[in-house]
Design a protein around this motif. Structure first.
Motif, PDB file in Angstrom:
ATOM      1  N   VAL A   1      17.672  29.338 -12.788  1.00 32.40           N
ATOM      2  CA  VAL A   1      16.476  29.835 -13.143  1.00 32.40           C
ATOM      3  C   VAL A   1      15.555  29.631 -12.321  1.00 32.40           C
ATOM      4  O   VAL A   1      15.855  28.231 -11.602  1.00 32.40           O
ATOM      5  N   SER A   2      14.509  30.085 -11.043  1.00 31.85           N
ATOM      6  CA  SER A   2      13.757  29.898 -10.501  1.00 31.85           C
ATOM      7  C   SER A   2      12.112  29.714 -10.815  1.00 31.85           C
ATOM      8  O   SER A   2      12.074  30.053 -11.731  1.00 31.85           O
ATOM      9  N   ALA A   3      12.072  28.387 -10.584  1.00 36.93           N
ATOM     10  CA  ALA A   3      10.093  28.244 -10.978  1.00 36.93           C
ATOM     11  C   ALA A   3       9.784  27.434 -10.167  1.00 36.93           C
ATOM     12  O   ALA A   3      10.206  26.490  -8.611  1.00 36.93           O
ATOM     13  N   GLY A   4       8.235  27.771 -10.269  1.00 35.45           N
ATOM     14  CA  GLY A   4       7.056  27.036  -9.621  1.00 35.45           C
ATOM     15  C   GLY A   4       6.968  28.100  -8.299  1.00 35.45           C
ATOM     16  O   GLY A   4       6.905  28.537  -7.584  1.00 35.45           O
ATOM     17  N   PRO A   5       5.751  27.107  -7.355  1.00 31.43           N
ATOM     18  CA  PRO A   5       5.075  28.026  -5.722  1.00 31.43           C
ATOM     19  C   PRO A   5       6.296  27.734  -5.020  1.00 31.43           C
ATOM     20  O   PRO A   5       7.291  27.052  -5.232  1.00 31.43           O
ATOM     21  N   THR A   6       6.331  28.604  -3.673  1.00 29.29           N
ATOM     22  CA  THR A   6       7.092  27.812  -2.614  1.00 29.29           C
ATOM     23  C   THR A   6       5.582  27.639  -1.049  1.00 29.29           C
ATOM     24  O   THR A   6       4.350  28.055  -1.666  1.00 29.29           O
TER      25      THR A   6
ATOM     26  N   ASP B   1       1.601  23.703   9.768  1.00 26.66           N
ATOM     27  CA  ASP B   1       1.826  22.415  10.730  1.00 26.66           C
ATOM     28  C   ASP B   1       2.870  21.524   9.616  1.00 26.66           C
ATOM     29  O   ASP B   1       3.006  22.824   8.347  1.00 26.66           O
ATOM     30  N   PRO B   2       2.966  20.569  10.096  1.00 31.34           N
ATOM     31  CA  PRO B   2       3.324  19.539   9.242  1.00 31.34           C
ATOM     32  C   PRO B   2       2.662  19.199   8.089  1.00 31.34           C
ATOM     33  O   PRO B   2       3.269  18.683   7.417  1.00 31.34           O
ATOM     34  N   VAL B   3       1.139  19.475   8.129  1.00 24.10           N
ATOM     35  CA  VAL B   3      -0.015  18.897   7.556  1.00 24.10           C
ATOM     36  C   VAL B   3      -0.141  20.448   6.396  1.00 24.10           C
ATOM     37  O   VAL B   3      -0.069  20.440   5.129  1.00 24.10           O
ATOM     38  N   ARG B   4      -0.365  20.920   6.632  1.00 30.18           N
ATOM     39  CA  ARG B   4      -1.463  22.545   5.890  1.00 30.18           C
ATOM     40  C   ARG B   4       0.319  23.111   5.725  1.00 30.18           C
ATOM     41  O   ARG B   4       1.372  24.066   6.991  1.00 30.18           O
ATOM     42  N   PHE B   5       0.185  23.982   4.462  1.00 30.16           N
ATOM     43  CA  PHE B   5       0.829  24.989   4.146  1.00 30.16           C
ATOM     44  C   PHE B   5       0.240  26.569   3.111  1.00 30.16           C
ATOM     45  O   PHE B   5      -0.939  26.122   2.651  1.00 30.16           O
ATOM     46  N   ILE B   6       1.006  27.357   2.852  1.00 34.08           N
ATOM     47  CA  ILE B   6       0.177  28.564   2.591  1.00 34.08           C
ATOM     48  C   ILE B   6       1.337  28.687   1.183  1.00 34.08           C
ATOM     49  O   ILE B   6       2.598  28.370   0.790  1.00 34.08           O
ATOM     50  N   SER B   7       0.721  28.606  -0.316  1.00 32.18           N
ATOM     51  CA  SER B   7       1.459  28.805  -1.383  1.00 32.18           C
ATOM     52  C   SER B   7       0.339  29.150  -2.395  1.00 32.18           C
ATOM     53  O   SER B   7      -0.363  30.093  -1.558  1.00 32.18           O
ATOM     54  N   ASN B   8       1.278  29.375  -3.620  1.00 33.47           N
ATOM     55  CA  ASN B   8       0.589  30.059  -4.648  1.00 33.47           C
ATOM     56  C   ASN B   8      -0.164  29.143  -6.049  1.00 33.47           C
ATOM     57  O   ASN B   8       0.128  27.552  -5.574  1.00 33.47           O
ATOM     58  N   ARG B   9      -0.359  28.903  -6.778  1.00 38.87           N
ATOM     59  CA  ARG B   9      -1.605  28.816  -8.462  1.00 38.87           C
ATOM     60  C   ARG B   9       0.089  28.596  -8.918  1.00 38.87           C
ATOM     61  O   ARG B   9      -0.124  27.910 -10.560  1.00 38.87           O
TER      62      ARG B   9
ATOM     63  N   ALA C   1      11.697  32.969 -12.130  1.00 38.37           N
ATOM     64  CA  ALA C   1       9.422  32.468 -12.811  1.00 38.37           C
ATOM     65  C   ALA C   1       9.648  32.193 -11.287  1.00 38.37           C
ATOM     66  O   ALA C   1       8.062  31.939 -11.516  1.00 38.37           O
ATOM     67  N   ALA C   2       9.947  31.659 -10.306  1.00 38.02           N
ATOM     68  CA  ALA C   2       9.263  30.844  -9.391  1.00 38.02           C
ATOM     69  C   ALA C   2       8.223  32.300  -8.984  1.00 38.02           C
ATOM     70  O   ALA C   2       8.715  33.827  -8.513  1.00 38.02           O
ATOM     71  N   ALA C   3       6.996  31.512  -8.343  1.00 37.47           N
ATOM     72  CA  ALA C   3       6.202  32.484  -7.705  1.00 37.47           C
ATOM     73  C   ALA C   3       6.283  32.364  -6.180  1.00 37.47           C
ATOM     74  O   ALA C   3       5.785  31.506  -5.459  1.00 37.47           O
ATOM     75  N   VAL C   4       7.695  32.984  -5.829  1.00 34.29           N
ATOM     76  CA  VAL C   4       8.363  32.955  -4.066  1.00 34.29           C
ATOM     77  C   VAL C   4       6.627  33.887  -3.483  1.00 34.29           C
ATOM     78  O   VAL C   4       6.334  34.531  -3.412  1.00 34.29           O
ATOM     79  N   ALA C   5       6.562  32.995  -2.423  1.00 29.30           N
ATOM     80  CA  ALA C   5       5.608  33.659  -1.241  1.00 29.30           C
ATOM     81  C   ALA C   5       6.134  34.441  -0.473  1.00 29.30           C
ATOM     82  O   ALA C   5       7.294  34.661   0.169  1.00 29.30           O
ATOM     83  N   ASP C   6       5.188  35.448  -0.324  1.00 28.09           N
ATOM     84  CA  ASP C   6       5.281  37.274  -0.097  1.00 28.09           C
ATOM     85  C   ASP C   6       5.708  37.378   1.892  1.00 28.09           C
ATOM     86  O   ASP C   6       6.246  37.636   2.406  1.00 28.09           O
ATOM     87  N   PHE C   7       4.756  36.258   2.190  1.00 32.49           N
ATOM     88  CA  PHE C   7       4.986  35.784   3.800  1.00 32.49           C
ATOM     89  C   PHE C   7       4.911  34.698   3.834  1.00 32.49           C
ATOM     90  O   PHE C   7       3.660  33.801   3.351  1.00 32.49           O
ATOM     91  N   ARG C   8       4.623  34.201   5.493  1.00 31.66           N
ATOM     92  CA  ARG C   8       4.730  32.747   5.923  1.00 31.66           C
ATOM     93  C   ARG C   8       5.173  33.021   7.369  1.00 31.66           C
ATOM     94  O   ARG C   8       4.662  33.539   8.049  1.00 31.66           O
TER      95      ARG C   8
END
Ligand SMILES: Cc1cc2nc3c(=O)[nH]c(=O)nc-3n(C[C@H](O)[C@H](O)[C@H](O)COP(=O)(O)O)c2cc1C
Length: 416
Positions: A197-202, A207-215, A278-285
């Motif tokens: 099972v996959s779960a949660g966001p990625t 940079d080392p501080v900031r990231f793109i994620s989802n809800r 079930a994970a909400a995997v980011a489509d872009f990085r």
């Protein structure tokens, strides 16, 4: 009395709701049986029920005060605390009125308000006379409740209190007890299944501080992992960062990025019988994440170049031998066509579509209203239900589909 280890309901907390039916007296026998089997039972009566029987009877037999009044109970907030602590709520007898209130979400007394706040299983044992059971309104309410995963027992045929014959007698006590037991003793029908099972966001680093994620909160995936484990499956939970507790007995693989999630899943895939994504995997990085913290220079940020992440479902679909592949489609409109399209494109066996803008189905909520579409094209619309109940429905569908094969997934219309 049987030895305590043989007691069916030892340690279980049950809320017994009693409403204003002539069959209310039968709830006394039910309460006695539940207590004899070790259950800790709290009784909630509607105002009408107290016209048929005194709360005293239930108080003595349950050894708890009987709650009847929403406002008298405000200090303990019983409408919230009772369902939170309950393993199951059973309303027996349930009047046509109670059925309607539960279906419509009305909350004008303690019992109905409590039902709205409950996430545990709910069982209704209707009893009604004079053809009420056959009324289209009662039928519609029953259908709505069943579509949400509520157990509504079928009343029995026979002589009714009015002297007529018909369908409307409260189910026999052994039937109600069996329904309670079925809810409290999880099925073991997933024994032998190895479910990934996959779960949660990625989180995709800028940079080392900031990231793109989802809800994504991860609640749906964790509910699936937990229920699959309870039903006997060996479960590996590959999860992005969440605030949730890992379900007991589940192998936990924490990951952060889509790439890590992809590696974790593909390396365990051949040993699995099913994958539930079930994970909400980011489509872009970000294409070129900075190794140092990007300084706030006062300039506007012109471009953040993104590249697509791994398409995990597609990779798994290609690697598949006979694993069942289940995906999710979180949509904001046209859920069924979008979900059908994804099912076909990715060669899935089942897709769970939901509208994340619908009330009760938003990211982070404890409930979800989903549509299940399987590889044969069957579309099952499910009403709003707790995520645990939805997890059960997904696992039922997984078992019903049986092992998959590369060729069994649905083909787009008109294509070979
Ligand atoms: C003698 C008598 C027996 C009743 N039996 C039933 C019954 O078996 N089922 C039902 O749905 N309503 C029955 N009713 C009607 C309910 O009591 C009435 O709809 C009431 O508003 C239900 O309130 P409650 O659902 O809040 O308990 C009966 C009423 C009376 C006076």
């Amino acid at each position: 009395m049987p030895p305590s280890s043989d007691l069916k309901f030892l340690g279980k907390r049950i809320v017994l709701g009693v409403s204003g039916s002539i069959a209310a007296y039968k709830a006394v026998g039910l309460l006695r049986s539940l207590v004899q089997e070790g259950a800790d039972v709290s009784v909630v009566m509607t105002d009408s029920a107290t016209r048929f029987l005194s709360p005293l009877t239930f108080e003595v037999l349950s050894r708890h005060p009987v709650a009847t009044d929403l406002f008298a109970a405000h200090q303990e907030m019983l409408h919230l605390t009772l369902p939170e602590q309950a393993d199951v709520i059973v309303i027996a007898p349930a009047t046509a009125h109670v059925l309607a209130k539960c279906a419509l979400g009305l909350a004008d007394d303690l019992l109905s308000t409590m039902v709205l706040g409950a996430t545990c299983p709910l069982i209704l044992a209707p009893a009604m006379d004079g053809g009420m059971w056959d009324h289209p309104a009662v039928k519609a309410h029953t259908d709505v409740l069943r579509s949400r995963g509520v157990t509504v027992l079928e009343p029995e045929e026979g002589p009714l209190a009015s002297g007529r014959e018909g369908k409307g007698r409260l189910s026999e006590e052994r039937v109600i007890l069996a329904a309670i037991e079925a809810q409290l003793r999880p099925r073991r029908d997933c024994v032998g299944q190895r479910v990934l099972v996959s779960a949660g966001p990625t989180q995709e680093a800028i940079d080392p501080v900031r990231f793109i994620s989802n809800r994504s909160s991860g609640k749906m995936g964790y509910a699936i992992a937990q229920v699959a484990r309870e039903r006997g499956a060996d479960v590996v939970l590959v999860s992005g960062p969440t605030a949730l507790e890992v379900p007991r007995g589940v192998e936990y693989v924490p990951v952060r990025t889509a790439e890590e999630m992809c590696k974790a899943l593909t390396s365990r895939f051949s040993r699995s019988t099913a994958v539930i994504m079930a994970a909400a995997v980011a489509d872009f990085r970000p294409k070129r994440p900075s190794s140092g913290k990007i300084k706030k220079s006062g300039m506007t940020w012109q471009n953040l170049e993104l590249e697509p992440t791994e398409d995990i479902l597609e990779i798994l679909s290609r690697q598949r031998t006979n694993q069942v592949l289940i995906g999710f489609a979180a949509e904001t409109e046209a859920v069924v066509p979008h979900a059908e399209d994804k099912l076909t494109r990715k060669g899935l066996d089942l897709i769970v579509g939901n509208n994340i803008t619908a009330a009760g189905s938003e990211f982070g909520s404890d409930t979800n209203a989903a549509v299940l579409i399987d590889r044969t094209g069957r579309v099952t619309e499910l009403g709003l239900m707790p995520k645990r109940a939805l997890a059960d429905r997904i696992l039922d569908a997984m078992l019903a589909l049986g092992p998959s094969s590369k060729g069994s997934a649905r083909k787009p219309p008109g294509r070979a």
